[in-house]
Design a protein around this motif. Structure first.
Motif, short mmCIF file in Angstrom:
data_model
loop_
_atom_site.label_atom_id
_atom_site.label_comp_id
_atom_site.label_asym_id
_atom_site.label_seq_id
_atom_site.Cartn_x
_atom_site.Cartn_y
_atom_site.Cartn_z
N MET A 1 7.51 10.39 -5.03
CA MET A 1 6.37 10.01 -4.20
C MET A 1 6.88 9.18 -3.03
N LYS A 2 6.35 9.42 -1.89
CA LYS A 2 6.73 8.67 -0.70
C LYS A 2 5.63 7.69 -0.34
N MET A 3 6.05 6.51 0.10
CA MET A 3 5.09 5.54 0.63
C MET A 3 5.00 5.76 2.13
N THR A 4 3.81 5.73 2.63
CA THR A 4 3.61 5.92 4.07
C THR A 4 3.93 4.62 4.82
N GLN A 5 4.11 4.74 6.10
CA GLN A 5 4.34 3.56 6.93
C GLN A 5 3.16 2.61 6.85
N LYS A 6 1.95 3.17 6.74
CA LYS A 6 0.76 2.34 6.61
C LYS A 6 0.80 1.52 5.32
N GLU A 7 1.21 2.14 4.21
CA GLU A 7 1.32 1.43 2.93
C GLU A 7 2.41 0.36 2.99
N LEU A 8 3.54 0.71 3.60
CA LEU A 8 4.63 -0.27 3.74
C LEU A 8 4.20 -1.43 4.63
N SER A 9 3.50 -1.14 5.70
CA SER A 9 3.02 -2.20 6.59
C SER A 9 2.05 -3.12 5.86
N HIS A 10 1.22 -2.56 5.01
CA HIS A 10 0.29 -3.37 4.24
C HIS A 10 1.05 -4.28 3.26
N LEU A 11 2.09 -3.75 2.63
CA LEU A 11 2.91 -4.55 1.73
C LEU A 11 3.64 -5.66 2.49
N ILE A 12 4.10 -5.35 3.67
CA ILE A 12 4.74 -6.38 4.51
C ILE A 12 3.74 -7.47 4.82
N PHE A 13 2.54 -7.08 5.22
CA PHE A 13 1.49 -8.06 5.52
C PHE A 13 1.21 -8.95 4.31
N LEU A 14 1.01 -8.32 3.15
CA LEU A 14 0.72 -9.10 1.94
C LEU A 14 1.88 -10.04 1.59
N SER A 15 3.10 -9.54 1.72
CA SER A 15 4.27 -10.37 1.41
C SER A 15 4.35 -11.57 2.34
N GLU A 16 4.06 -11.35 3.61
CA GLU A 16 4.09 -12.46 4.56
C GLU A 16 2.99 -13.48 4.26
N VAL A 17 1.82 -13.01 3.88
CA VAL A 17 0.73 -13.92 3.52
C VAL A 17 1.12 -14.77 2.31
N VAL A 18 1.69 -14.12 1.30
CA VAL A 18 2.10 -14.84 0.10
C VAL A 18 3.20 -15.86 0.44
N LEU A 19 4.16 -15.44 1.23
CA LEU A 19 5.29 -16.32 1.57
C LEU A 19 4.87 -17.47 2.47
N THR A 20 4.18 -17.18 3.55
CA THR A 20 3.81 -18.24 4.50
C THR A 20 2.69 -19.13 3.95
N GLY A 21 1.84 -18.55 3.10
CA GLY A 21 0.75 -19.33 2.51
C GLY A 21 1.15 -20.05 1.23
N LEU A 31 7.49 -10.21 -5.41
CA LEU A 31 8.91 -9.92 -5.61
C LEU A 31 9.09 -8.63 -6.39
N GLN A 32 8.24 -8.39 -7.36
CA GLN A 32 8.35 -7.16 -8.15
C GLN A 32 8.15 -5.93 -7.27
N CYS A 33 7.15 -5.95 -6.40
CA CYS A 33 6.92 -4.83 -5.48
C CYS A 33 8.14 -4.60 -4.58
N LEU A 34 8.64 -5.67 -4.01
CA LEU A 34 9.79 -5.55 -3.11
C LEU A 34 11.04 -5.10 -3.86
N LEU A 35 11.19 -5.56 -5.10
CA LEU A 35 12.33 -5.16 -5.91
C LEU A 35 12.28 -3.66 -6.22
N TYR A 36 11.11 -3.14 -6.53
CA TYR A 36 10.97 -1.71 -6.78
C TYR A 36 11.42 -0.90 -5.56
N ILE A 37 11.04 -1.34 -4.40
CA ILE A 37 11.41 -0.63 -3.17
C ILE A 37 12.92 -0.68 -2.96
N VAL A 38 13.49 -1.87 -3.08
CA VAL A 38 14.92 -2.04 -2.86
C VAL A 38 15.72 -1.23 -3.88
N LYS A 39 15.29 -1.23 -5.14
CA LYS A 39 16.02 -0.48 -6.17
C LYS A 39 15.96 1.03 -5.94
#
Length: 91
Positions: A1-21, A31-39
């Motif tokens: 299954m491929k993640m679309t750029q829109k889905e990746l952008s949403h994950l980036i947004f959520l990650s930034e909110v979690v990190l900066t907030g 971290l689990q979401c990002l780890l799945y992608i990196v792996k």
């Protein structure tokens, strides 16, 4: 299954909110979401500036983990001292 750029952008947004907030309660999930992608990647082409930042962050993580491990080993070595060598707390 491929993640679309829109889905990746949403994950980036959520990650930034979690990190900066500083949303510590959501750090594990993020971290689990990002780890799945990196792996799932075999290799990735990144700009030098990004690689430099990643290497700097990796260095900080490794240093912190080493220091923590050294502290734990020191604590264990003190706990392993024979009873007769330890100071008695009240006399």
């Amino acid at each position: 299954m491929k993640m679309t750029q829109k889905e990746l952008s949403h994950l980036i947004f959520l990650s930034e909110v979690v990190l900066t907030g500083k949303k510590k309660s959501l750090m594990d999930e993020t971290l689990q979401c990002l780890l799945y992608i990196v792996k799932s990647l075999e290799e990735i082409d990144l700009p030098d500036s990004v690689v430099d930042q990643i290497e700097r962050l990796i260095g900080l993580i490794e240093t912190d983990l080493r220091e923590e491990n050294e502290r734990i080993q020191e604590i264990h070595s003190h706990l392993d001292w024979p009873q007769n060598v330890r100071r008695k707390p009240l006399g």
